[in-house]
Enzyme design. Structure first.
Site, PDB file in Angstrom:
ATOM      1  CE  LYS A 224      -4.222  -1.744  -0.143  1.00 23.09           C
ATOM      2  NZ  LYS A 224      -5.103  -1.710   1.076  1.00 23.09           N
ATOM      3  NE  ARG A 258      -7.680  -8.621  -0.716  1.00 23.23           N
ATOM      4  CZ  ARG A 258      -7.352  -7.823  -1.496  1.00 23.23           C
ATOM      5  NH1 ARG A 258      -6.264  -6.826  -1.349  1.00 23.23           N
ATOM      6  NH2 ARG A 258      -7.525  -7.835  -2.914  1.00 23.23           N
TER       7      ARG A 258
END
Length: 284
Positions: A224, A258
């Site tokens: 991210k 995840r």
């Protein structure tokens, strides 16, 4: 089919989660525009091969997305028809590999279709709050659902954790009204979605505050953008930051991780678990 007549054999969330280790969800993006690996797995055979590899590396769940949900622009919304066309040659083959398959979609119609093709888990990046039919589809099938916190845009002035708490209260009210069993829900703080990089860091640091709902927590911070705000890097250069964040999130209570990088993440989690176990053993 009604909530009281949920699909026979629907997956129970209890069977996915272990009290002894984190569950690992491997990401399979069959899109041309995902932020990290867009275009790598649009070919069905390559996508199926990647799913096979992630299972061999230790993935407990395969999460398939056929429409990019990247939060920073550049995503191309797709029609229901295109999303189904992308899934059609991949979904059945991945289901046949034997691991539970999660469908990452914002469309209730796609979720309903995918569940009928053998998918076992819903993953809604709008936490049942965008498509008004999403909660009903989840309830009708009786499947586990990941409900994620999201915002249309980031607001640096807000207390992001308080915002998440209010958001999940609304999501749970929607779920209750639709007849979704509470024990089938997983909450996801939505790292990077509707948050500044600083707020994403805060969300991970204060993850334990979400335990008030009594539900399992999924953490997905793989590659991210907030990592690059700390150490400048491209998405594929963020493995170290991803693993660091995931390990700390698990310490804060995350039950599901995840990730794009299954092998490395599984290795890191297992080593951390072994050290923690040895530490506990030496203290008794």
């Amino acid at each position: 089919m009604t909530a009281s007549e949920a699909r026979p054999g629907a997956l129970s969330l209890d069977t996915l989660l272990s009290p002894h280790r984190a569950t690992v969800m491997g990401i399979l993006n069959i899109t041309p525009d995902s932020f990290s690996d867009g275009g790598r797995f649009v070919d069905p055979q390559i996508a199926i091969g990647h799913a096979t590899r992630m299972i061999a590396e230790g993935a407990d769940i395969i999460d398939i997305g056929a429409e990019s949900t990247r939060p920073y622009g550049g995503m191309q919304p797709v029609t229901e028809e295109i999303e189904r066309q992308r899934l059609q040659p991949v979904l059945g083959a991945v289901v046949a590999l034997g691991r539970p398959v999660s469908i990452d979609t914002m469309k209730a119609a796609i979720l309903d279709w995918a569940l009928r093709q053998g998918a076992a888990i819903a993953n809604d990046v709008w936490g049942l709050q965008r498509d008004p039919d999403m909660a009903h589809v989840v309830a009708d099938h009786g499947v586990p659902a990941v409900v994620m916190h999201n915002r249309d845009k980031a607001d640096p002035a807000i207390d992001i954790v308080d915002d998440m708490l209010r958001y999940f209260e609304r999501t749970l009210a929607i779920a209750d009204k639709a007849g979704i069993r509470r024990e089938q829900l997983v909450i996801d703080p939505g790292i990077g979605f509707g948050k500044t990089p600083e707020q994403s860091v805060i969300a991970v640091a204060q993850l334990s505050r979400l335990k008030c709902f009594g539900l399992p927590i999924l953490i997905g911070l793989s590659r991210k953008r907030f990592i690059a705000s700390i150490v400048p890097s491209e998405p594929t250069q963020r493995l170290g930051g991803s693993i660091a964040g995931h390990l700390l999130a698990v310490q804060e209570g995350a039950a599901i991780v995840r990730t794009h990088d299954v092998y490395e993440t599984v290795q890191a989690l297992r080593v951390a678990e072994a050290i923690a176990k040895a530490r506990t053993g030496s203290a008794t």
